[in-house]
Design a protein around this motif. Sequence first.
Motif, PDB file in Angstrom:
ATOM      1  N   GLY A 144       3.940  16.208   0.476  1.00  9.63           N
ATOM      2  CA  GLY A 144       3.959  15.130   1.635  1.00  9.63           C
ATOM      3  C   GLY A 144       4.454  13.805   0.871  1.00  9.63           C
ATOM      4  O   GLY A 144       5.483  13.060   1.710  1.00  9.63           O
ATOM      5  N   ARG A 145       4.239  13.475  -0.373  1.00  8.78           N
ATOM      6  CA  ARG A 145       4.861  12.314  -1.208  1.00  8.78           C
ATOM      7  C   ARG A 145       6.007  12.213  -1.068  1.00  8.78           C
ATOM      8  O   ARG A 145       6.948  11.463  -0.935  1.00  8.78           O
ATOM      9  CB  ARG A 145       3.922  12.029  -2.487  1.00  8.78           C
ATOM     10  N   MET A 146       6.506  13.563  -1.531  1.00 12.71           N
ATOM     11  CA  MET A 146       8.116  13.661  -1.814  1.00 12.71           C
ATOM     12  C   MET A 146       8.960  13.502  -0.630  1.00 12.71           C
ATOM     13  O   MET A 146       9.708  12.818  -0.683  1.00 12.71           O
ATOM     14  CB  MET A 146       8.342  15.146  -2.619  1.00 12.71           C
ATOM     15  N   GLY A 147       8.575  14.096   0.313  1.00 17.86           N
ATOM     16  CA  GLY A 147       8.947  14.071   1.748  1.00 17.86           C
ATOM     17  C   GLY A 147       9.231  12.609   2.324  1.00 17.86           C
ATOM     18  O   GLY A 147      10.173  12.289   2.725  1.00 17.86           O
ATOM     19  N   SER A 148       8.065  11.940   1.988  1.00 22.29           N
ATOM     20  CA  SER A 148       7.772  10.418   2.712  1.00 22.29           C
ATOM     21  C   SER A 148       8.778   9.558   1.705  1.00 22.29           C
ATOM     22  O   SER A 148       9.608   8.883   2.201  1.00 22.29           O
ATOM     23  CB  SER A 148       6.573  10.103   2.648  1.00 22.29           C
ATOM     24  N   GLY A 149       9.019   9.715   0.457  1.00 17.33           N
ATOM     25  CA  GLY A 149       9.796   8.972  -0.599  1.00 17.33           C
ATOM     26  C   GLY A 149      11.207   9.216  -0.316  1.00 17.33           C
ATOM     27  O   GLY A 149      11.927   8.121  -0.191  1.00 17.33           O
ATOM     28  N   LEU A 150      11.652  10.579  -0.071  1.00 21.18           N
ATOM     29  CA  LEU A 150      12.939  10.711   0.084  1.00 21.18           C
ATOM     30  C   LEU A 150      13.390  10.171   1.394  1.00 21.18           C
ATOM     31  O   LEU A 150      14.500   9.277   1.504  1.00 21.18           O
ATOM     32  CB  LEU A 150      13.020  12.213  -0.270  1.00 21.18           C
ATOM     33  N   ALA A 151      12.635  10.213   2.294  1.00 23.65           N
ATOM     34  CA  ALA A 151      12.857   9.931   3.672  1.00 23.65           C
ATOM     35  C   ALA A 151      12.881   8.450   3.664  1.00 23.65           C
ATOM     36  O   ALA A 151      13.977   8.028   4.433  1.00 23.65           O
ATOM     37  CB  ALA A 151      12.125  10.728   4.953  1.00 23.65           C
ATOM     38  N   ASP A 166       6.435  23.614   3.130  1.00 17.10           N
ATOM     39  CA  ASP A 166       7.499  22.955   4.025  1.00 17.10           C
ATOM     40  C   ASP A 166       6.859  22.108   5.128  1.00 17.10           C
ATOM     41  O   ASP A 166       7.647  21.089   5.169  1.00 17.10           O
ATOM     42  CB  ASP A 166       8.177  24.466   4.694  1.00 17.10           C
ATOM     43  N   GLY A 167       5.884  22.494   5.703  1.00 13.25           N
ATOM     44  CA  GLY A 167       5.288  21.717   6.558  1.00 13.25           C
ATOM     45  C   GLY A 167       4.871  20.238   5.966  1.00 13.25           C
ATOM     46  O   GLY A 167       4.993  19.275   6.724  1.00 13.25           O
ATOM     47  N   CYS A 168       4.351  20.180   4.845  1.00 11.22           N
ATOM     48  CA  CYS A 168       3.952  18.901   4.345  1.00 11.22           C
ATOM     49  C   CYS A 168       5.082  18.032   4.077  1.00 11.22           C
ATOM     50  O   CYS A 168       5.185  16.975   4.175  1.00 11.22           O
ATOM     51  CB  CYS A 168       2.859  19.180   2.911  1.00 11.22           C
ATOM     52  N   ALA A 169       6.164  18.554   3.605  1.00 13.57           N
ATOM     53  CA  ALA A 169       7.550  18.048   3.378  1.00 13.57           C
ATOM     54  C   ALA A 169       8.041  17.257   4.784  1.00 13.57           C
ATOM     55  O   ALA A 169       8.560  16.130   4.533  1.00 13.57           O
ATOM     56  CB  ALA A 169       8.479  18.726   2.454  1.00 13.57           C
ATOM     57  N   HIS A 170       8.036  18.176   5.776  1.00 16.83           N
ATOM     58  CA  HIS A 170       8.557  17.609   6.960  1.00 16.83           C
ATOM     59  C   HIS A 170       7.736  16.445   7.415  1.00 16.83           C
ATOM     60  O   HIS A 170       8.203  15.558   7.898  1.00 16.83           O
ATOM     61  CB  HIS A 170       8.402  18.971   7.818  1.00 16.83           C
ATOM     62  N   ARG A 171       6.176  16.757   7.350  1.00 16.44           N
ATOM     63  CA  ARG A 171       5.355  15.794   7.837  1.00 16.44           C
ATOM     64  C   ARG A 171       5.515  14.385   7.141  1.00 16.44           C
ATOM     65  O   ARG A 171       5.497  13.330   7.654  1.00 16.44           O
ATOM     66  CB  ARG A 171       3.911  16.096   7.960  1.00 16.44           C
ATOM     67  N   GLY A 172       5.908  14.547   5.759  1.00 20.04           N
ATOM     68  CA  GLY A 172       5.821  13.307   4.962  1.00 20.04           C
ATOM     69  C   GLY A 172       7.295  12.410   5.295  1.00 20.04           C
ATOM     70  O   GLY A 172       7.196  11.295   5.618  1.00 20.04           O
ATOM     71  N   ALA A 173       8.344  13.237   5.660  1.00 16.27           N
ATOM     72  CA  ALA A 173       9.415  12.600   6.125  1.00 16.27           C
ATOM     73  C   ALA A 173       9.255  11.992   7.506  1.00 16.27           C
ATOM     74  O   ALA A 173       9.754  10.774   7.773  1.00 16.27           O
ATOM     75  CB  ALA A 173      10.493  13.561   6.172  1.00 16.27           C
ATOM     76  N   LEU A 174       8.684  12.583   8.499  1.00 17.32           N
ATOM     77  CA  LEU A 174       8.409  11.902   9.733  1.00 17.32           C
ATOM     78  C   LEU A 174       7.369  10.690   9.569  1.00 17.32           C
ATOM     79  O   LEU A 174       7.571   9.895  10.251  1.00 17.32           O
ATOM     80  CB  LEU A 174       7.695  13.062  10.732  1.00 17.32           C
ATOM     81  N   ALA A 175       6.316  10.766   8.853  1.00 17.02           N
ATOM     82  CA  ALA A 175       5.676   9.746   8.606  1.00 17.02           C
ATOM     83  C   ALA A 175       6.237   8.489   8.309  1.00 17.02           C
ATOM     84  O   ALA A 175       5.778   7.355   8.611  1.00 17.02           O
ATOM     85  CB  ALA A 175       4.329  10.306   7.749  1.00 17.02           C
ATOM     86  N   ALA A 176       7.406   8.952   7.234  1.00 13.83           N
ATOM     87  CA  ALA A 176       7.983   7.564   6.717  1.00 13.83           C
ATOM     88  C   ALA A 176       8.973   7.071   7.820  1.00 13.83           C
ATOM     89  O   ALA A 176       9.739   5.896   7.296  1.00 13.83           O
ATOM     90  CB  ALA A 176       8.848   8.123   5.454  1.00 13.83           C
ATOM     91  N   GLY A 177       9.257   7.690   8.985  1.00 18.33           N
ATOM     92  CA  GLY A 177      10.230   7.245  10.042  1.00 18.33           C
ATOM     93  C   GLY A 177      11.534   7.876   9.400  1.00 18.33           C
ATOM     94  O   GLY A 177      12.609   7.070  10.066  1.00 18.33           O
ATOM     95  N   GLY A 178      11.709   8.695   8.774  1.00 19.04           N
ATOM     96  CA  GLY A 178      12.881   9.241   8.262  1.00 19.04           C
ATOM     97  C   GLY A 178      13.428  10.374   8.885  1.00 19.04           C
ATOM     98  O   GLY A 178      12.722  11.014   9.954  1.00 19.04           O
TER      99      GLY A 178
END
Length: 378
Positions: A144-151, A166-178
Amino acid sequence: MSTGERELRAWAYLTAVAEPPCAPLIDLVRRHGAEETARMIKARALPADGAAVATATEARHRVDTAARDLETAAAVGARLVTRDDAEWPAWSLLALDQASTAVRGGAPLALWVRGPHPLVEVTESAVGVVGSRAATSYGEHVAGRMGSGLAGAGWTVVSGGAYGIDGCAHRGALAAGGLTMAVLACGIDRDYPTGHAKLLAEIGRRGVVVTEYAPGTTAAKHRFLTRNRLVAALSNALVVVEAGRRSGAANTAAWARHLGRPLGAVPGPVTSAMSVGCHQMIADGEATLVADEVAARALVDVDGRDRRRQSPSRSTDGLSPEQFQVVEALPASGGLSVDEVAFVSGLPVDRVRPALAMLEVKGLVETSGGVWSLGGRR
């Protein structure tokens, strides 16, 4: 029916007529076009060198669901992107075109896409984040942190839409608005896993959902293995957060290595079975140890740039290496002769002179009486 509609229906028919990837079918389309290839397959009037295509399409050639498939896709807001379209990610898929078909390689014939963003733009700066479905709380947190930081830094997060990492990475990206991209192993109209229906709908609304399988195609084990090559190919680099010794994530990592994509792996507790695969990749020198999103970005973007920046943020951005060496050789106050600049920079005089000339045009240096100093735009 218009010419464009006939062409699109031919492409739709071809995406369903053979199980992907099918390199011989793609080759036939390249030589004869989609409409003619579809006609030949239906009529079983293939050229002399079309035996492989005849075999690959034998079971399905009589069934043409193209019109229905296009309607089904449109109903869920999806479109068919072909090799003739401007948004086709040709550069990302080039490595697959050159991959060995002996390991189920080869690029997709076409892609069914759901989402508002052009596929070629989404894949320009993309990092894959994959891992075990049976993820630990540690792995879920890291993903989740990885997805958020990258996005958040402007990168598209690519994954497979599965449970766990997979799901956590997707959610992290969406949470970051990316941006995030989910690559499916089933039809674009199917939500798999069903428990991720809302997540996939949100990705389709704000990011991109993509598959090479025609609408109505169900998920199957062999399709997940085939799908993994697309996750690797559509990413500029791949990070494995958690993986068992033998797993889908390990298979995706193998594809990344096969395609020449930079590979990173996140270390975990030595007691965790879910980190055995990551530790093995790192120990064998196959993957770089990645602890956070900064290290993940460094796999492919060595200068650490933030991909949200659309223009240079410093006056020296965009300089050639030699120009940068020269401008860095000049002191903060005072000036140097050309010979002195050459000595400090380590460059020959005949390369320092043109570099100084270009820097003067850019307003970064100025000269007076043969002495060069930093300009006002520095």
